[in-house]
Design a protein around this motif. Sequence first.
Motif, short mmCIF file in Angstrom:
data_model
loop_
_atom_site.label_atom_id
_atom_site.label_comp_id
_atom_site.label_asym_id
_atom_site.label_seq_id
_atom_site.Cartn_x
_atom_site.Cartn_y
_atom_site.Cartn_z
N THR A 166 -40.46 64.14 13.90
CA THR A 166 -41.19 62.88 13.46
C THR A 166 -42.54 63.05 12.60
O THR A 166 -42.08 63.48 11.57
CB THR A 166 -41.38 62.11 14.60
OG1 THR A 166 -42.13 62.91 15.69
CG2 THR A 166 -40.29 61.39 15.22
N ASP A 185 -41.14 52.81 9.99
CA ASP A 185 -40.05 53.56 9.82
C ASP A 185 -39.58 54.08 11.21
O ASP A 185 -40.21 54.90 11.83
CB ASP A 185 -40.17 54.94 8.93
CG ASP A 185 -40.13 54.62 7.52
OD1 ASP A 185 -40.32 53.32 7.13
OD2 ASP A 185 -40.40 55.58 6.79
N TYR A 186 -38.45 53.57 11.73
CA TYR A 186 -37.98 54.00 13.02
C TYR A 186 -36.43 53.82 13.33
O TYR A 186 -35.90 53.14 12.49
CB TYR A 186 -38.93 53.08 14.05
CG TYR A 186 -38.64 51.46 13.97
CD1 TYR A 186 -37.92 50.87 14.57
CD2 TYR A 186 -39.41 50.90 13.19
CE1 TYR A 186 -37.70 49.51 14.63
CE2 TYR A 186 -39.66 49.43 12.89
CZ TYR A 186 -38.43 48.73 13.80
OH TYR A 186 -38.38 47.63 13.63
N ILE A 187 -36.12 54.18 14.38
CA ILE A 187 -34.78 54.15 14.62
C ILE A 187 -34.67 53.37 16.19
O ILE A 187 -35.69 53.39 16.97
CB ILE A 187 -33.72 55.45 14.77
CG1 ILE A 187 -34.52 56.24 15.69
CG2 ILE A 187 -33.97 55.73 13.40
CD1 ILE A 187 -33.60 57.64 16.04
N VAL A 195 -27.69 56.02 17.74
CA VAL A 195 -28.72 55.29 16.77
C VAL A 195 -27.97 53.89 16.59
O VAL A 195 -26.81 53.76 15.95
CB VAL A 195 -28.88 55.95 15.43
CG1 VAL A 195 -29.92 55.02 14.64
CG2 VAL A 195 -29.60 57.03 15.79
N ASP A 245 -29.86 50.60 15.43
CA ASP A 245 -30.38 50.25 14.49
C ASP A 245 -31.45 50.99 13.56
O ASP A 245 -31.92 52.09 14.27
CB ASP A 245 -31.34 48.92 14.92
CG ASP A 245 -30.60 48.13 15.68
OD1 ASP A 245 -29.15 47.70 15.39
OD2 ASP A 245 -30.88 47.65 16.83
N MET A 246 -31.79 50.67 12.33
CA MET A 246 -32.75 51.60 11.75
C MET A 246 -33.68 50.69 10.66
O MET A 246 -32.72 49.88 9.97
CB MET A 246 -31.99 52.83 10.84
CG MET A 246 -33.03 53.61 10.02
SD MET A 246 -32.41 54.95 9.01
CE MET A 246 -31.35 55.98 10.40
N VAL A 259 -36.65 50.80 7.53
CA VAL A 259 -37.32 51.68 6.58
C VAL A 259 -38.31 50.82 6.06
O VAL A 259 -37.91 49.78 5.39
CB VAL A 259 -36.30 52.34 5.55
CG1 VAL A 259 -37.44 52.91 4.60
CG2 VAL A 259 -35.47 53.15 6.16
N TRP A 319 -34.67 46.30 7.83
CA TRP A 319 -33.60 46.98 8.33
C TRP A 319 -32.58 47.49 7.42
O TRP A 319 -32.32 46.69 6.43
CB TRP A 319 -32.73 45.63 9.13
CG TRP A 319 -33.39 45.29 10.50
CD1 TRP A 319 -33.94 44.01 10.51
CD2 TRP A 319 -33.94 45.94 11.59
NE1 TRP A 319 -34.46 43.79 11.90
CE2 TRP A 319 -34.51 45.16 12.63
CE3 TRP A 319 -33.77 47.17 12.17
CZ2 TRP A 319 -35.01 45.68 13.79
CZ3 TRP A 319 -34.13 47.64 13.38
CH2 TRP A 319 -34.80 46.79 13.91
N ARG A 360 -25.37 48.92 13.96
CA ARG A 360 -24.31 50.10 13.24
C ARG A 360 -23.81 49.41 12.10
O ARG A 360 -22.85 50.49 11.52
CB ARG A 360 -23.34 50.46 14.47
CG ARG A 360 -24.06 51.39 15.56
CD ARG A 360 -22.83 52.12 16.43
NE ARG A 360 -23.62 52.84 17.35
CZ ARG A 360 -23.89 52.47 18.75
NH1 ARG A 360 -23.53 51.12 18.92
NH2 ARG A 360 -24.29 53.26 19.42
#
Length: 235
Positions: A135, A158-160, A193, A195-196, A198, A202, A207
């Motif tokens: 990270t 920015d995260y998952i 993972v 969700d993501m 940026v 989303w 997925r």
Amino acid sequence: MLLHTHISETQDENDQIFAKYGKTPTQWLESLGVLENHVLAAHSIHLDEADMRIYAKRNIHASYNPVSNLKLVSGRMPYRTLREHGVQVSIGTDGAQSNNSMDLLRDLRTGALIQKLAENDATLFNAREMVRLATIEGAVALRLDGQIGSLEPGKRADYIVLDTKSPRLVPLHRESLSNLYSTVAYSACGADVRDMAVNGKWVMKDREILTMDCDSVRNDAQEASEYLVLHSARA
């Protein structure tokens, strides 16, 4: 200027450079003035004491690529010694040709286990440190730590999100932060993972990739692969 290169990935590389220039790759690049730039050096395996002092002096950031190094039998990054010299380290996957899955979470676990075994020290490379490599240390390596790499006011979101119902992540011990770090570092993989986001938007939800047609991308990749295999065989 940010310069990315591979340094001392193999002993053969070191031997060839020394035979031609009488220096290690690091010392040769230093003599050329190349390392005066902001350098991100992948692999950084076959380094001697003088090389590590140059890394520290020039604030070179080393990228640890454990799975690639295992597959190609390149060697092991001297992680502990680099850190003792004050060198910052992040983690990477290298390319698909030397790391088929390109799964950063799996690589994180593998990288930690390699170092623990090699140094005969189970306390080396604790879980929180492992997560930092994937990270904030990656952001520092790219000089983007003021924008990304951690969840802080003013930075990009920015995260998952990991699926805590995944069998790999059960049971989930929420009573301490160290347990959560350990779950991410030792149990999770890319398949967990869910969700993501940026920059707060989303790009994957439940997925489902929201930014591209995945079937089309897969078909294009398969066709391109078959084309390359066919034409390389003819050549």
